[in-house]
Design a protein around this motif. Structure first.
Motif, PDB file in Angstrom:
ATOM      1  N   MET A 256     -29.784  10.987  30.221  1.00  0.00           N
ATOM      2  CA  MET A 256     -29.352  10.045  29.189  1.00  0.00           C
ATOM      3  C   MET A 256     -29.403  10.676  27.801  1.00  0.00           C
ATOM      4  SD  MET A 256     -31.212   6.409  28.437  1.00  0.00           S
ATOM      5  CE  MET A 256     -30.532   5.168  27.334  1.00  0.00           C
ATOM      6  N   ASP A 335     -33.147  -8.958   5.764  1.00  0.00           N
ATOM      7  CA  ASP A 335     -33.361  -8.611   7.167  1.00  0.00           C
ATOM      8  C   ASP A 335     -33.341  -7.102   7.390  1.00  0.00           C
ATOM      9  OD1 ASP A 335     -33.781  -9.430   9.923  1.00  0.00           O
ATOM     10  OD2 ASP A 335     -31.817  -8.515  10.255  1.00  0.00           O
ATOM     11  N   GLN A 400     -29.756  -0.434  15.074  1.00  0.00           N
ATOM     12  CA  GLN A 400     -29.422  -1.770  14.573  1.00  0.00           C
ATOM     13  C   GLN A 400     -29.169  -1.746  13.065  1.00  0.00           C
ATOM     14  OE1 GLN A 400     -29.056  -4.088  16.843  1.00  0.00           O
ATOM     15  NE2 GLN A 400     -28.601  -5.823  15.546  1.00  0.00           N
ATOM     16  N   GLY A 403     -25.722  -0.984  12.106  1.00  0.00           N
ATOM     17  CA  GLY A 403     -24.638  -1.874  12.497  1.00  0.00           C
ATOM     18  C   GLY A 403     -23.689  -1.154  13.449  1.00  0.00           C
ATOM     19  N   GLY A 404     -22.398  -1.456  13.339  1.00  0.00           N
ATOM     20  CA  GLY A 404     -21.414  -0.862  14.238  1.00  0.00           C
ATOM     21  C   GLY A 404     -21.485   0.650  14.314  1.00  0.00           C
ATOM     22  N   PHE A 407     -23.594   2.506  17.051  1.00  0.00           N
ATOM     23  CA  PHE A 407     -23.115   2.677  18.426  1.00  0.00           C
ATOM     24  C   PHE A 407     -22.169   3.871  18.547  1.00  0.00           C
ATOM     25  CE2 PHE A 407     -20.851   0.940  22.326  1.00  0.00           C
ATOM     26  CZ  PHE A 407     -21.971   0.952  23.145  1.00  0.00           C
TER      27      PHE A 407
ATOM     28  N   VAL B 392     -30.605  -5.929  26.071  1.00  0.00           N
ATOM     29  CA  VAL B 392     -31.119  -4.620  25.651  1.00  0.00           C
ATOM     30  C   VAL B 392     -32.533  -4.397  26.189  1.00  0.00           C
ATOM     31  CG1 VAL B 392     -31.852  -3.265  23.643  1.00  0.00           C
ATOM     32  CG2 VAL B 392     -29.651  -4.463  23.612  1.00  0.00           C
ATOM     33  N   ALA B 417     -28.333   0.361  29.891  1.00  0.00           N
ATOM     34  CA  ALA B 417     -28.978   0.398  28.565  1.00  0.00           C
ATOM     35  C   ALA B 417     -27.996   0.875  27.495  1.00  0.00           C
ATOM     36  CB  ALA B 417     -30.216   1.294  28.601  1.00  0.00           C
ATOM     37  N   ARG B 418     -27.159   1.858  27.831  1.00  0.00           N
ATOM     38  CA  ARG B 418     -26.199   2.373  26.850  1.00  0.00           C
ATOM     39  C   ARG B 418     -25.070   1.367  26.606  1.00  0.00           C
ATOM     40  NH1 ARG B 418     -23.449   5.896  28.531  1.00  0.00           N
ATOM     41  NH2 ARG B 418     -24.160   6.305  30.653  1.00  0.00           N
ATOM     42  N   ASP B 419     -24.551   0.793  27.696  1.00  0.00           N
ATOM     43  CA  ASP B 419     -23.433  -0.145  27.554  1.00  0.00           C
ATOM     44  C   ASP B 419     -23.803  -1.371  26.722  1.00  0.00           C
ATOM     45  OD1 ASP B 419     -21.760   1.417  29.110  1.00  0.00           O
ATOM     46  OD2 ASP B 419     -21.823   0.128  30.879  1.00  0.00           O
ATOM     47  N   ARG B 421     -26.020  -1.853  24.547  1.00  0.00           N
ATOM     48  CA  ARG B 421     -26.613  -1.667  23.226  1.00  0.00           C
ATOM     49  C   ARG B 421     -25.785  -2.264  22.099  1.00  0.00           C
ATOM     50  NH1 ARG B 421     -28.543  -2.488  19.722  1.00  0.00           N
ATOM     51  NH2 ARG B 421     -30.092  -1.494  18.364  1.00  0.00           N
ATOM     52  N   VAL B 422     -24.453  -2.252  22.265  1.00  0.00           N
ATOM     53  CA  VAL B 422     -23.584  -2.733  21.181  1.00  0.00           C
ATOM     54  C   VAL B 422     -23.602  -4.257  21.051  1.00  0.00           C
ATOM     55  CG1 VAL B 422     -21.456  -2.996  22.529  1.00  0.00           C
ATOM     56  CG2 VAL B 422     -21.320  -2.364  20.110  1.00  0.00           C
ATOM     57  N   THR B 424     -25.898  -6.405  20.612  1.00  0.00           N
ATOM     58  CA  THR B 424     -26.724  -6.979  19.537  1.00  0.00           C
ATOM     59  C   THR B 424     -26.090  -6.723  18.183  1.00  0.00           C
ATOM     60  OG1 THR B 424     -28.113  -5.033  19.147  1.00  0.00           O
ATOM     61  CG2 THR B 424     -28.823  -6.534  20.886  1.00  0.00           C
ATOM     62  N   ILE B 425     -24.988  -5.973  18.175  1.00  0.00           N
ATOM     63  CA  ILE B 425     -24.340  -5.581  16.917  1.00  0.00           C
ATOM     64  C   ILE B 425     -23.006  -6.291  16.726  1.00  0.00           C
ATOM     65  CG2 ILE B 425     -23.332  -3.642  15.658  1.00  0.00           C
ATOM     66  CD1 ILE B 425     -25.488  -1.851  17.059  1.00  0.00           C
ATOM     67  N   THR B 429     -23.967  -9.105  13.838  1.00  0.00           N
ATOM     68  CA  THR B 429     -25.245  -8.542  14.298  1.00  0.00           C
ATOM     69  C   THR B 429     -26.237  -9.679  14.550  1.00  0.00           C
ATOM     70  OG1 THR B 429     -26.235  -8.411  12.100  1.00  0.00           O
ATOM     71  CG2 THR B 429     -24.902  -6.517  12.809  1.00  0.00           C
ATOM     72  N   ASN B 430     -27.276  -9.363  15.309  1.00  0.00           N
ATOM     73  CA  ASN B 430     -28.272 -10.399  15.580  1.00  0.00           C
ATOM     74  C   ASN B 430     -29.012 -10.825  14.313  1.00  0.00           C
ATOM     75  OD1 ASN B 430     -27.366 -10.299  18.144  1.00  0.00           O
ATOM     76  ND2 ASN B 430     -29.309  -9.676  19.083  1.00  0.00           N
ATOM     77  N   GLY B 431     -29.048  -9.958  13.322  1.00  0.00           N
ATOM     78  CA  GLY B 431     -29.573 -10.372  12.024  1.00  0.00           C
ATOM     79  C   GLY B 431     -28.688 -11.431  11.383  1.00  0.00           C
TER      80      GLY B 431
END
Lengths: 568, 568
Positions: A256, A335, A400, A403-404, A407, B392, B417-419, B421-422, B424-425, B429-431
């Motif tokens: 990974m 945040d 995080q 942001g975008g 990734f 995540v 885990a990789r897929d 990840r985006v 939350t963005i 975003t989760n923020g």
């Protein structure tokens, strides 16, 4: 995005938080004065910034590869290795008789962390050598020491650890690699080992494998395991790397992350090996190496967390988006600021734990006092698990913050998350660390833990007049942890301890973090370290409540749901 | 490692936990009887198991690529898309007049989650189309609806969302893409958009872009934004994909995961577009689409969590290592069992939250009652953020269950885990979700939240006679959450809400999870769902204490440490 070595942070921690003065006060380490340590950290930091950090992306983009049985490493890694070797950074804590600097493990811990922050894939190579150096110093014959240690410390040769086999991972005792006496004092080693970090490469002349194997008369389980030194090329009469040994790299893993570190499947076909330590006593030597490596791997997690933090902070200070009361970059948003401050606060906590573990190791080395040995033993699994969990969590948080862009691989934020992911697994999974903490490290009835809690209590009481709220919060958290510790120690069925081991370890780290932050606040009253401590103690320390509730539930609730229920 | 669709779990949740009966009792959704829903879930599950899941690795190993301006998708993705289209799974909740099934969003949510578990990279394509369908149903002219909706629902054409620009991400109002009237009712769209999921591909005949842009007289900020439908190929007189529009894919992103989903940078050079909704009112239509997409993205997180769980469980049931009191595979070890049970318990919690959000949307649709609209609005950011955080966290835990094998790509654990990840963005975003929760969704003075807390309270009180300890724990947690909610609502400075928004949202989800687990336990007294609920309520629910302490600290402590202090 350049890496900046946090030298002044280490100096503050050495001086004000982890009690490094005690180490310097010993005869053994009296040379490690603040001036000397400062100069060493500055020099190592400079190398990490200028030479090592620029290799980070190379390792990811151009993974180590196996070509006709030979491993070719990533572009620049050979030069990076030479810089590390020539700086003397492999043998910082090595015996001066064999070319080491003889400095405290505390200094090595800080330097290793900086190298890991700069490029963890490369840093894993010296870390492996350091573990081997320590194992040989303690368990090898004088002849083997004289032959191998100077080469390992100078970086002419490198070291590896060979424990795992396909059916023997966490359960090392299940291994099946065989060792048979050749009649000339050497042994013929036959078997397959997996997950061998830096198992082969082109950065140095020889690769020295420490291999766990079983002699024909070795009993089953861990008590029948012996340790052997098996070089890739057998040293000739002049002590140079000579003819090829009967071993080979079968394949490299496709991982990974950590692409720059070659992870090999190794095959030994009657390879010549030399016994290290006594027959059937390989686990003792291996534990020497593993304890060193566990502290080192914890430091890897912290290093990557620091790298990810600096990366995210730089992005947040540059990226303009939206408005707020405090400015126009995203670093001004509440945040994002919460995430950045969380990262900084947890790095401080994890780093203080790792350095205080190293201080205990140094004090054990210098004084031989069993209390220091017990302290080091107690802090080692906490350092490893919390350091690497922090690495994973903070690298993830760094993504995080981006942001975008987080990734997108080009930014490098994702690489930290991919690289560090293995650290919670190798050198004993963090589950294994937690089990070690609640059983082996509590065989003293919780005495070592209790002594540490007494220190936290005494400091919190001393801090009460100056910082009453923070001191009270740490005092209370310590008390809750003490109750949970007493509950754990009272459980006779180890599964009742195991069931809550992971949350217990994390809570222990949280409380230790509160203690060390409180020390920092006391040393920097009204300054940024007090603000950071307040953030941690008010917002992060309360996590221990939920964790300790979980830790004291025992195993009944874990097994109430059957395997069939889990499948359904 | 085959994926198994958890159909009976959805049926249990529909029937016993999220109150789907209310939906079926409405005239609008009276066809969605248990038999119909069961048949649909079974059929969709079968497709996910047999057709979609086998594509998961293809997407990772053979990423979508740009060749001479045309995007080529991963092997098998075109066939996978056709299976989804032909099954009718794009338009499950679409208007029957245009070829949809007209079924509740609750059913769509379950089906989407299964598709995401099987192959999230492919599932993102129908999810984008569904968002566009909903936006067009609500805001497009009848003419455009008649032309586009049947094609989108049948899968002949696909839809995308074009919001983000290099300097306009979370701050959508900063966008600079221009729209100029052509004088014939159409508009010329010019600008660059980034992060366009499935922005181009070879699985269908046309790609319909919904693009946010500003008219010449559009004021600055979000109030000057209009929404346009910009097809890749302009429909001809027969409604078929005709001549090429003036737009192109500039490049595809190289991402951490989700390699099978082409993420495009799109360039519009005076491309012909049709206005959707009113001029300058594009955000209203966009929010329709985004709310749908936020529920959908939350479901992606839950789906991947389920996939990762099944993957880890299968490994744990197969991998022999060490001994324990309960057996010889690692699934018998207390700490592995803790991880597996944690995964199962959190999937249940997140799934129940998502489905109850969908129920609220369906009730809003069917009854038009503002209370249901408020409930849906409240639960949407919680569903999105908690669903994706769960994705995540659990994908990460799935890697940990695999030990060393988790870090090796061949096992597939790392891909989850990789897929994921985006998730939350993207879609905010989760923020951003948490900020939406504590400000926009509390503009009613916390009334919607309070009503939900009242329901939790009433149920906990009703459960007290049967499951006193669990009911009391949920009751107390609800009370702590109520106090925190009242504290938040009382803060006039939004930054004081923002500072604790993320921990507050997570605590809200934790308490909701406790509530839904308690309902499950009541419906399965003495059975496995009660055991799972007990695990969650005893060991996981207490997390809310630390989170809510954090949530009520305000912003002073966040800004006490200056940006210079963070850098130092």
């Amino acid at each position: 995005m350049p890496y900046r070595a946090p030298v002044s942070d280490y100096e503050f921690l050495f001086d004000k938080v982890v009690g490094f003065q005690q180490v310097v006060a010993t005869e053994r380490f009296s040379d490690a004065t603040p001036d000397v340590v400062g100069a060493i950290l500055t020099e190592a930091g400079k190398m990490c910034e200028e030479v090592i950090a620029p290799l980070q992306r190379n390792g990811d983009l151009h993974p180590a590869r196996l070509e006709n049985g030979i491993v070719r490493t990533s572009p620049g890694f050979a030069e990076g290795w030479r810089a590390i070797a020539e700086g003397g950074w492999i043998g910082i804590s090595g015996d001066v008789e064999y070319g080491g600097m003889g400095l405290p493990m505390t200094v090595t811990t800080a330097v290793n962390e900086m190298m890991a922050a700069a490029c963890i894939a490369l840093q894993l190579a010296p870390l492996m050598s350091q573990g081997q150096i320590e194992a040989l110093e303690h368990h090898a014959s004088d002849e083997l020491k004289a032959l191998y240690l100077p080469k390992l410390m100078s970086g002419e040769w490198t070291g590896t650890m060979n424990l795992t086999e396909p059916q023997a991972g966490s359960d090392v005792g299940a291994l099946s690699t065989k060792a048979e006496p050749n009649g000339d004092g050497t042994y013929a080693i036959t078997g397959q080992k997996i997950y061998i970090s830096w198992g082969d490469h082109d950065v140095a002349d020889n690769v020295c494998h420490l291999v766990l194997a079983r002699l024909p008369d070795g009993p089953k389980g861990t008590k029948g395991i012996s340790l052997f030194l098996v070089p890739k090329r057998i040293p000739d009469a002049d002590g140079k790397a000579g003819v090829a040994n009967s071993l080979k790299v079968v394949s490299l893993e496709h991982k990974m992350g950590l692409h720059g570190s070659p992870t090999a499947v190794m095959q030994y076909d009657g390879a010549t090996g030399w016994l290290i330590g006594e027959e059937h006593d390989g686990m003792a030597a291996m534990f020497t190496m593993m304890n060193n490596a566990r502290l080192g791997v914890g430091g890897q997690g912290i290093g990557v967390a620091e790298g990810a933090y600096q990366h995210a902070l730089a992005y947040a200070l540059d990226r303009k988006q939206g408005r707020s009361y405090h400015g126009y970059t995203i670093a001004a948003h509440a945040d994002v600021r919460r995430m950045l401050t969380t990262m900084k606060a947890d790095i401080f906590a994890a780093r203080a734990i790792a350095l205080s573990c190293a201080v205990a190791i140094d004090m054990e080395t210098a004084t031989g006092e069993p209390d220091w040995a017990a302290r080091a033993a107690l802090l080692t699994p906490i350092t490893k698990a919390f350091g690497t969990d922090t690495g994973v969590d903070l690298a993830n948080m760094g993504v995080q913050v981006h942001g975008g862009m987080g990734f997108i691989e080009e930014t490098g934020a994702a690489q930290y998350a991919r690289d560090v992911r293995v650290t919670t697994i190798y050198e004993g999974t963090n589950g294994i660390q937690a089990m070690d903490l609640v059983v082996r490290k509590m065989m003293d009835g919780g005495e070592a833990a209790s002594q540490l809690l007494d220190e936290i209590e005494a400091h919190a009481e001393a801090a009460r007049d100056v910082l009453p709220e923070m001191a009270e919060a740490v005092w209370q958290a310590k008390e809750t942890l003490r109750e949970a510790t007493e509950w754990l120690v009272a459980q006779d069925d180890v599964n009742d301890r195991f069931a809550g081991a992971v949350p217990y370890l994390r809570a222990f780290a949280r409380v230790l973090g509160g203690h060390f932050h409180l020390m920092a606040a006391m040393a920097d009253k009204g300054g940024p370290r007090e603000h950071l401590a307040r953030f941690y103690i008010e917002r992060m320390l309360p996590e221990h409540v939920g964790l300790l509730a979980h830790a004291q539930r025992g195993s009944d609730g874990i097994y109430a749901l059957s395997l069939d229920d889990l499948v359904a």
